[in-house]
Design a protein around this motif. Sequence first.
Motif, mmCIF file in Angstrom:
data_model
loop_
_atom_site.group_PDB
_atom_site.id
_atom_site.type_symbol
_atom_site.label_atom_id
_atom_site.label_comp_id
_atom_site.label_asym_id
_atom_site.label_seq_id
_atom_site.Cartn_x
_atom_site.Cartn_y
_atom_site.Cartn_z
ATOM 1 N N GLY A 39 0.820 -1.148 -0.136
ATOM 2 C CA GLY A 39 -0.053 -0.059 0.025
ATOM 3 C C GLY A 39 0.861 1.277 -0.170
ATOM 4 N N GLU A 40 2.189 1.077 0.048
ATOM 5 C CA GLU A 40 2.973 2.311 -0.089
ATOM 6 C C GLU A 40 3.177 2.843 -1.490
ATOM 7 O OE1 GLU A 40 7.808 3.373 -0.067
ATOM 8 O OE2 GLU A 40 7.033 1.813 1.239
ATOM 9 N N ILE A 41 2.999 4.278 -1.806
ATOM 10 C CA ILE A 41 3.207 4.582 -2.915
ATOM 11 C C ILE A 41 4.417 5.853 -2.840
ATOM 12 C CG2 ILE A 41 2.296 6.331 -4.738
ATOM 13 C CD1 ILE A 41 -0.511 5.064 -4.064
ATOM 14 N N LYS A 65 -12.451 11.217 -6.441
ATOM 15 C CA LYS A 65 -12.196 11.847 -5.140
ATOM 16 C C LYS A 65 -10.868 11.840 -4.779
ATOM 17 C CE LYS A 65 -16.926 12.134 -3.117
ATOM 18 N NZ LYS A 65 -17.746 12.011 -1.869
ATOM 19 N N GLU A 66 -10.204 12.504 -4.348
ATOM 20 C CA GLU A 66 -8.773 12.900 -3.931
ATOM 21 C C GLU A 66 -8.509 12.135 -2.526
ATOM 22 O OE1 GLU A 66 -7.151 16.831 -4.046
ATOM 23 O OE2 GLU A 66 -7.576 16.858 -6.328
ATOM 24 N N LEU A 67 -7.912 11.255 -2.577
ATOM 25 C CA LEU A 67 -7.317 10.622 -1.055
ATOM 26 C C LEU A 67 -6.051 11.203 -0.596
ATOM 27 C CD1 LEU A 67 -8.186 6.836 -2.300
ATOM 28 C CD2 LEU A 67 -9.668 8.620 -1.425
ATOM 29 N N ILE A 68 -5.285 11.797 -1.403
ATOM 30 C CA ILE A 68 -4.113 12.413 -1.058
ATOM 31 C C ILE A 68 -4.039 13.783 -2.214
ATOM 32 C CG2 ILE A 68 -1.321 12.280 -0.935
ATOM 33 C CD1 ILE A 68 -1.639 9.482 0.027
ATOM 34 N N ARG A 69 -3.579 14.762 -1.391
ATOM 35 C CA ARG A 69 -3.154 15.946 -2.130
ATOM 36 C C ARG A 69 -1.636 16.310 -1.726
ATOM 37 N NH1 ARG A 69 -6.158 21.415 -3.798
ATOM 38 N NH2 ARG A 69 -7.553 19.833 -4.790
ATOM 39 N N GLN A 70 -0.813 16.321 -2.581
ATOM 40 C CA GLN A 70 0.824 16.565 -2.166
ATOM 41 C C GLN A 70 1.317 17.623 -2.854
ATOM 42 O OE1 GLN A 70 2.883 14.508 0.290
ATOM 43 N NE2 GLN A 70 3.622 16.571 0.027
ATOM 44 N N VAL A 85 6.827 9.965 0.174
ATOM 45 C CA VAL A 85 6.376 8.406 0.468
ATOM 46 C C VAL A 85 4.774 8.756 0.954
ATOM 47 C CG1 VAL A 85 6.531 6.511 1.881
ATOM 48 C CG2 VAL A 85 8.517 7.706 0.868
ATOM 49 N N TRP A 86 3.887 7.809 0.437
ATOM 50 C CA TRP A 86 2.642 7.966 0.836
ATOM 51 C C TRP A 86 2.244 6.705 1.386
ATOM 52 C CZ3 TRP A 86 0.390 10.017 -4.464
ATOM 53 C CH2 TRP A 86 0.748 11.347 -4.488
ATOM 54 N N ASP A 87 1.342 6.568 2.409
ATOM 55 C CA ASP A 87 0.538 5.297 3.145
ATOM 56 C C ASP A 87 -0.914 5.411 2.563
ATOM 57 O OD1 ASP A 87 -0.495 3.197 4.568
ATOM 58 O OD2 ASP A 87 -0.032 4.189 6.282
ATOM 59 N N ALA A 88 -0.933 4.579 1.671
ATOM 60 C CA ALA A 88 -2.537 4.178 1.064
ATOM 61 C C ALA A 88 -2.884 2.961 1.391
ATOM 62 C CB ALA A 88 -2.411 4.580 -0.467
ATOM 63 N N SER A 89 -2.258 2.132 2.461
ATOM 64 C CA SER A 89 -2.642 0.963 2.531
ATOM 65 C C SER A 89 -4.291 0.715 3.067
ATOM 66 C CB SER A 89 -2.069 0.275 3.875
ATOM 67 O OG SER A 89 -2.067 1.380 5.028
ATOM 68 N N THR A 121 6.674 -3.568 -1.735
ATOM 69 C CA THR A 121 6.312 -4.664 -0.746
ATOM 70 C C THR A 121 7.275 -4.148 0.462
ATOM 71 O OG1 THR A 121 8.268 -5.752 -1.594
ATOM 72 C CG2 THR A 121 6.006 -6.327 -2.425
ATOM 73 N N GLY A 122 7.224 -5.020 1.597
ATOM 74 C CA GLY A 122 7.995 -4.823 2.769
ATOM 75 C C GLY A 122 7.028 -3.378 3.538
ATOM 76 N N THR A 123 7.659 -3.303 4.835
ATOM 77 C CA THR A 123 7.005 -2.521 5.632
ATOM 78 C C THR A 123 6.958 -1.079 5.463
ATOM 79 O OG1 THR A 123 7.755 -3.954 7.714
ATOM 80 C CG2 THR A 123 7.033 -1.657 8.176
ATOM 81 N N ILE A 124 5.711 -0.414 5.422
ATOM 82 C CA ILE A 124 5.793 1.062 5.000
ATOM 83 C C ILE A 124 6.501 1.720 6.109
ATOM 84 C CG2 ILE A 124 4.173 3.083 4.679
ATOM 85 C CD1 ILE A 124 2.111 1.204 3.949
ATOM 86 N N PRO A 125 7.732 2.854 5.738
ATOM 87 C CA PRO A 125 8.058 3.744 6.755
ATOM 88 C C PRO A 125 7.007 4.218 7.735
ATOM 89 C CG PRO A 125 8.845 4.125 4.609
ATOM 90 C CD PRO A 125 7.778 3.364 4.577
ATOM 91 N N GLU A 126 7.675 4.566 9.124
ATOM 92 C CA GLU A 126 6.700 5.099 9.982
ATOM 93 C C GLU A 126 6.444 6.519 9.689
ATOM 94 O OE1 GLU A 126 8.058 4.641 14.031
ATOM 95 O OE2 GLU A 126 8.294 2.334 14.142
ATOM 96 N N ALA A 127 7.464 7.368 9.272
ATOM 97 C CA ALA A 127 7.416 8.632 8.941
ATOM 98 C C ALA A 127 7.056 8.789 7.359
ATOM 99 C CB ALA A 127 8.718 9.359 9.245
ATOM 100 N N VAL A 128 5.879 9.047 7.161
ATOM 101 C CA VAL A 128 5.481 9.440 5.613
ATOM 102 C C VAL A 128 5.067 10.786 5.526
ATOM 103 C CG1 VAL A 128 4.797 6.599 5.685
ATOM 104 C CG2 VAL A 128 2.928 8.600 6.245
ATOM 105 N N ASP A 129 4.920 11.305 4.258
ATOM 106 C CA ASP A 129 4.457 12.461 3.837
ATOM 107 C C ASP A 129 3.101 12.375 3.914
ATOM 108 O OD1 ASP A 129 7.139 13.777 3.082
ATOM 109 O OD2 ASP A 129 7.344 11.997 2.098
ATOM 110 N N ASN A 130 2.405 11.675 3.576
ATOM 111 C CA ASN A 130 1.073 11.745 3.403
ATOM 112 C C ASN A 130 0.387 10.441 3.677
ATOM 113 O OD1 ASN A 130 -1.105 13.869 3.163
ATOM 114 N ND2 ASN A 130 0.058 14.518 1.430
#
Length: 818
Positions: A39-41, A65-70, A85-89, A121-130
């Motif tokens: 789910g990471e982008i 509909k926008e889910l993230i705006r960066q 880095v985005w978390d869309a999981s 794949t793998g773990t999404i970083p704890e610190a994400v931008d959105n």
Amino acid sequence: MGGPFGQQGNSHLWGAAVPPYDALTGELHSSYFKLGGSGEINLMIGGGNDIATRYVALVRASDDKELIRQENKYWADDEKYRRFVWDASDYLGEVLYIKVVDNATGGWGHINVDDVNVYNTGTIPEAVDNKAREPKEPEQYESGKITEWKGIVGEWVPSTNGRVAGVWECPALFTLPVDGNPNNKKWVLLVSLQNGSIGGGAGMQYFIGDFDGKRFVNDNPADQVLWVDYGADFYAGIPYNNIEGKNGERYWLAWMSNWQYAKKTPTTTWRSSLTLPREMELTRTEDGLRLKQTPVSLEKIRDHSGKITMENQVISAGSANAITKTSDVYEILAEFDISHSTASEFGFKVHKGTIKHGGTPEQVVVGYDTAKQNLFVDRSKSGNFNYGIHVKGKHEAPLRPENDTVKMHLFVDRSAIEVFGNNGTAAITDQVFPDPRSTGLEMYSVGGDVKLKSLEIFPLKSIWGKSPVKTNLSGWTTINGMWADTLYGKQGETAGMDAITISVNTGGDSSYEADIRILDTDSHPNDPNQDYVPNPVGSGDLIFRSDRLGENAYMARLDVRTNTVKLIKSTGGQSVSLAVYGAEDGLNLTANKTYNLKVVTEKDSIQVYLDKARIITVSDSSFTGGYFGLGVSGSTTAFDNIIYKNKTDFEPAPPKPVDTTATDLINPDFETGDLTGWTVVSGNAFSDKNVSQEKNFFGVLPFNHSGTYHLWGYNGEAGGDAATGVLKSGNFKLSGSGEISFLMGGGNDYENLYVALVRASDDQVLLKTTNVGFEDDETYRRMTLDASGYLGEVVYIKLVDTATGGWGHLNVDDFKVQ
């Protein structure tokens, strides 16, 4: 200040790569994708920093509909890319897309994007931008007022007069006399509304009031809307050159189209037109002062020899009141006495034909509703064109009878109708796109009788007159592209594949010449890098010794883009250069300059002359004679003084014999799972891989095809929308009623994406249509061709895709010959 971008790989999307750089705006969408992995982008963003006007968004495909705006929040006054880095999981398994938006025009008014990774794949970083989340809906209140306002800067006055559903533009402010009295004038403010008009989409409203040189004050309540025209096709009207009549009346005309469908109308060589000029004044009515519009007289083009008149006739419900006329372009002036009328509705049915729309014969109804006291135009049963969900099919204008009389003044053209009620106190303007054979006219009434006091019908002569093109060739047939006779000459236009027109004239040994002008009307004709819009400059061809379609022929090509003159041989549509004259020979071609190109043939010898100097001599015996024609490639090109002289006549080959044994269309619904019964004529747009079982395009919205298989023209492996080609069915003898219907989807381009019915004996296109129901999707809609005029002939179906841009493909399924 220079410096590295720091992009990944060799290429990246730089938002300021082309002139005029930061002034450019736009929006870019990725293809749809189903979110998988963790789910990471992550992606790289550079350029300016403004979340309102420059950003990248993650959007859900089902509802946009926008889910993230960066925004580029790490911007440091440079173009350098930074990774986000985005978390869309929370949206795993959903269909999404990436949207890039640039609505900024000032300094750093651009955005750069590179290396977008949507599967990780793998773990999404704890610190994400959105983090993707549902957008917040704005709070709405059912009641309440905000009344306490204090002006801080400038002068503020109450506003929101009239309709404010869309952008206002093209204003005009002037005075008009009331009922022709030059000593009694009122100020009128006109504005065009891009959306939300009475007819749907674009339209015009007006205000009547006072103006002191600084402020206009509306005489009517703020929420009262006065519509200039109640149709869907009257926009951006402006008084012409501020001309006033003797009493102060003004004259104007408007754009006859609507932003909802202006780019999609199925016409050629151009789309849309201007309305008839109208005289404007104000008049007193029971409802107050209103705009009155009177069309200027067309007396000079009325054909009095075909005039039809009637007086004092009763029009009864259900009776046949067909009118035989001499032209399909005409003017109607009618007066109806409704003092003793029992009819609930009466009027005219124009563009009436035999094709059925939901059981109703094709027609445009121009009528009067006695209960509602409305004049109306109903175009819902005319043609297959889809005007869109926001535009009404029936347009109604309030019209009270005057002394128990209703007056109708109609102008009926092939693709337009302008209607005026009671001397112009009501107006309705609409484009219509009926079958060309739907030219019938009749009067009608519903529910009872109505008395026709008087009727005058004038056939209208063409304003175009004699063609300005100077040539001794005739009988031109457009094979591809768009062609028109203009003051510059015979003008062809195409942005993609070649535009070709072929005359009926033939020759063997001959001379053939024309003055050729490659047009570039942009503001920077000598520096296309500064062009604000794409404006290709290409070539013009003299086609000679050709077959009927220009596929087997010689061509002398004047090409400004490559600065060459070429002699080309086309065999089966495949071209090869026989000789080239170019820059190394001292050539320096430029746009907007006229060149004389001439070809002289004698037996195997072919000579090409440029401005009377012989530049090419070639010997080739492939073609000994044929038709003369013209061609254009990637450009708009004009030809004039088109002259041929024959030394020896040439008799073209007789029409090819055709197989008359086949009576049915083979594999009309592609249920064999391949192209059995169909032949690929050229290109790679159509193949067995295009015969698809997909039920939803890109896994989201349904195709709505018939059966299991259908022909989806988008072949990603063959270049997607960039792929071109021609596909034809087997020959069959047309029988039954002559109606041919089929499902059609994909793009809408009458010249480059279409289905055609073709006569097998001479490959002449008899009928064709594009996807007139196109609504920015792949959904199939049923199209119908009325081929009853060709019963008994041997024909075939041809699919043509010569489009290369967005939506440059077509889809078909379920052909039915009934």
